[in-house]
Write a protein that holds these residues in place. Sequence first.
Motif, PDB file in Angstrom:
ATOM      1  N   HIS A 244      -4.283  -7.143  -5.359  1.00 56.82           N
ATOM      2  CA  HIS A 244      -2.784  -7.304  -5.536  1.00 56.82           C
ATOM      3  C   HIS A 244      -2.639  -7.882  -6.744  1.00 56.82           C
ATOM      4  O   HIS A 244      -3.297  -8.812  -7.193  1.00 56.82           O
TER       5      HIS A 244
ATOM      6  N   LYS B 125      -3.187  -0.528 -12.444  1.00 53.44           N
ATOM      7  CA  LYS B 125      -2.698  -0.074 -11.120  1.00 53.44           C
ATOM      8  C   LYS B 125      -1.843   1.157 -11.285  1.00 53.44           C
ATOM      9  O   LYS B 125      -0.661   1.259 -11.246  1.00 53.44           O
TER      10      LYS B 125
ATOM     11  N   ARG C 254      -0.035   0.814  -6.350  1.00 54.86           N
ATOM     12  CA  ARG C 254      -0.277   0.233  -5.062  1.00 54.86           C
ATOM     13  C   ARG C 254      -0.767  -1.044  -5.082  1.00 54.86           C
ATOM     14  O   ARG C 254      -1.655  -1.476  -6.014  1.00 54.86           O
TER      15      ARG C 254
ATOM     16  N   GLN D  43       0.933  -1.361   0.176  1.00 54.14           N
ATOM     17  CA  GLN D  43      -0.037  -0.025  -0.062  1.00 54.14           C
ATOM     18  C   GLN D  43       0.928   1.372  -0.044  1.00 54.14           C
ATOM     19  O   GLN D  43       0.311   2.276  -0.292  1.00 54.14           O
ATOM     20  N   ARG D  44       2.050   1.072   0.252  1.00 54.11           N
ATOM     21  CA  ARG D  44       2.985   2.179   0.272  1.00 54.11           C
ATOM     22  C   ARG D  44       3.318   2.590  -1.112  1.00 54.11           C
ATOM     23  O   ARG D  44       3.706   3.816  -1.360  1.00 54.11           O
ATOM     24  N   GLY D  45       3.168   1.375  -2.326  1.00 50.31           N
ATOM     25  CA  GLY D  45       3.774   1.844  -3.447  1.00 50.31           C
ATOM     26  C   GLY D  45       3.956   0.405  -4.061  1.00 50.31           C
ATOM     27  O   GLY D  45       4.032  -0.482  -3.494  1.00 50.31           O
TER      28      GLY D  45
ATOM     29  N   ASP E  34      -1.326   3.916  -9.752  1.00 54.28           N
ATOM     30  CA  ASP E  34      -0.719   4.420  -8.785  1.00 54.28           C
ATOM     31  C   ASP E  34       0.502   3.409  -8.026  1.00 54.28           C
ATOM     32  O   ASP E  34       1.107   3.953  -7.278  1.00 54.28           O
TER      33      ASP E  34
END
Length: 707
Positions: free
Chosen positions: A254, A275, A279, A45-47, A277
């Motif tokens: 994911h 995806k 994440r 979730q941070r990248g 961004d």
Amino acid sequence: MTVLATSNKSSTPNISNAPNRPPASADYLESLNDEQRAAVEYDGQRGPLLVIAGAGSGKTKTLAHRVAHLTVNGADPQRILMLTFSRRAAAEMSRRVGLIVQQAIGAPATQRPLHFPWAGTFHGIGARLLRDYAERIGLAPSFTIHDRADSEDLLALVRHDLKFSTTQKRFPTKGTCMTIYSRTVNSEQPLAEVLMRTFPWCAGWETELKQLFARYVAAKQAQNILDYDDLLLYWSQMAAEPAFAAELGARFDHVLVDEYQDTNRLQASILLALKPDGRGLTVVGDDAQSIYSFRAATVRNILDFPIHFDPPAQVTTLERNYRSTRPILDASNAVIDLAKERFTKNLWTDRIGSAKPRLVTVRDEADQARYVADGILEMRESGVPLKAQAVLFRTSSHSAALELELIRRNIPFVKFGGLKFLEAAHIKDVLSALRWAENPRDRLAGFRVATLLPGVGPVTAGKLLDTMESAANPVDALIRFQMPNAAAGDWSAFVKHFALLNRAEAVWPGDVESTVEWYESHLTRRYDDAAIRMGDLLQLQRIAATYATRERFLTEITLDPPEATSDKSGVPHRDEDYLILSTIHSAKGQEWRAVSLLNVVDGCIPSDMATGSSAEIEEERRLLYVAMTRAKEQLQLIVPQRFYVHQQAGFGDRHVYASRSRFISNTVAQFFEPTEWPHPDTAEATARQGQRAGSVDLAAKLKTMWT
């Protein structure tokens, strides 16, 4: 073969919500080294995360543990998308993840393993998504998929209709046209640019090729057919629509991609659309093993991955090698260190090893074959099975002399390549009958099946297909069609079978069994080796029985066919042990205790066909690196000093002298043990002995000549 089941939330337990689930233990992470564990535990979730996994560094283990770690910590297996480059790799990944999760939660081995329905290849997942969204994007859900050979045949029909096969100048063949079309689609480049860079000899046909490809696309759409490239192209075009992109992206929390260095631009654009961004996105690969540009793969995807995101993607590097000895890694690192652009990494290992890899100089290809055969038998006697040995080469033809030597010495071998299962005529006959039943508007399948029947020629088959194409119900049109008297008996039998295949109540895999029964008389009539080919058809029936539906079977066997037919697959059916021969491209992902690499000379590695640009030369360097890193304990690179060229125009038969590959510079050569074969002293002594023997024999003959 493993079936990729459709999404069914009730069929797979979500362990994050399972009642009374035992708490997860961290013991399942203890086998990981520090770098692997950092990749596994990274918070997506941070990248985005990029894992640069060097050869033999436990890439699959790391990826499997990451998926398991996500699952143990609450991720829904049905919302995890795992993309690989073979269905076998996807099935193995799912199996390993399931075992790790069971270990983590302390579940009994008898418990039903977790199911990851969205694990598969890009093309396989694309086919499933396109069926889900077919009616919303202008496709009929019953579309069939052409393999490469069928696609070329359809393109050839369009090419002939446009009269390009009768031009006064040489028009590109159907295979070349298909390759140009495929590269243009997968590289997302204009046709003019593809022609200029890769097919300059075809540049004069740009206008005609555009017309050909437009008609080819129209023919596919009219017949409700997709080819391999369409599975990515339609998916990419769908993902380019913001509403669809958001919907597709929301299906998966994911997305994990294996072998990212082997992706093309089309595949990369799909991922970035899913995806944007980053994440939840993890890609794993090794830029040093990017060797498939001929399939439109580009190393730029992995090199540029971090900068597609803001902030850039997290990069974790796996450098510890668990496969090869230190001397082999030292030599491999020395080769790749000279690459112009790469992610910095230096493979290391605890496997010390004492012997340097050998750099063996031989006189010619004949000596090369004898030297390799001698070494293979010597290692076998020392306890290294033939299956643990491999001989690699840049191009399939490079092993010709060695194959003759192996046959002469009765050394069994398997060569990766050759006739593919779906390329065999009898397999294509049966599959065409099933495809025609699945999609009655598939002209190519229909033409093949109709012309199987005695008395049905191309003209009659064309009239039948035209009648079906113009009919509202093509099945009824086929049943009512009047065949010539010469074909009436066989046609009547086929019509009954075709009606059976199109009945409302599905009977599977009975359909394939009844089709083989219908085809058997034609098999016997057409082929002298019908008994051998029937073995293939029985194998086809066994494969079909592993699929739930005819549509699933036809899709998956087209996307991931068996490797070879039984009558062409060679010695595994006759010997329990056999040597592996393989091109370097086919060897990627494999490993052996001992590896020999043929023809390490300029013109072979790098290939003289792949030195037109710096990018091509760099890929050839990576190809050598991939070959070297397949070896676990013993490695030898063989350098013939000359090649015998047969019937060269203007010169006749002659020897051509070769020089050691430019990738083995003097600096790199220090990491090898130089070897000459035959040894100069031995060769000289043998020559002297031969001369003395000849002299003695001649003298004795002269003494007795007059007696």
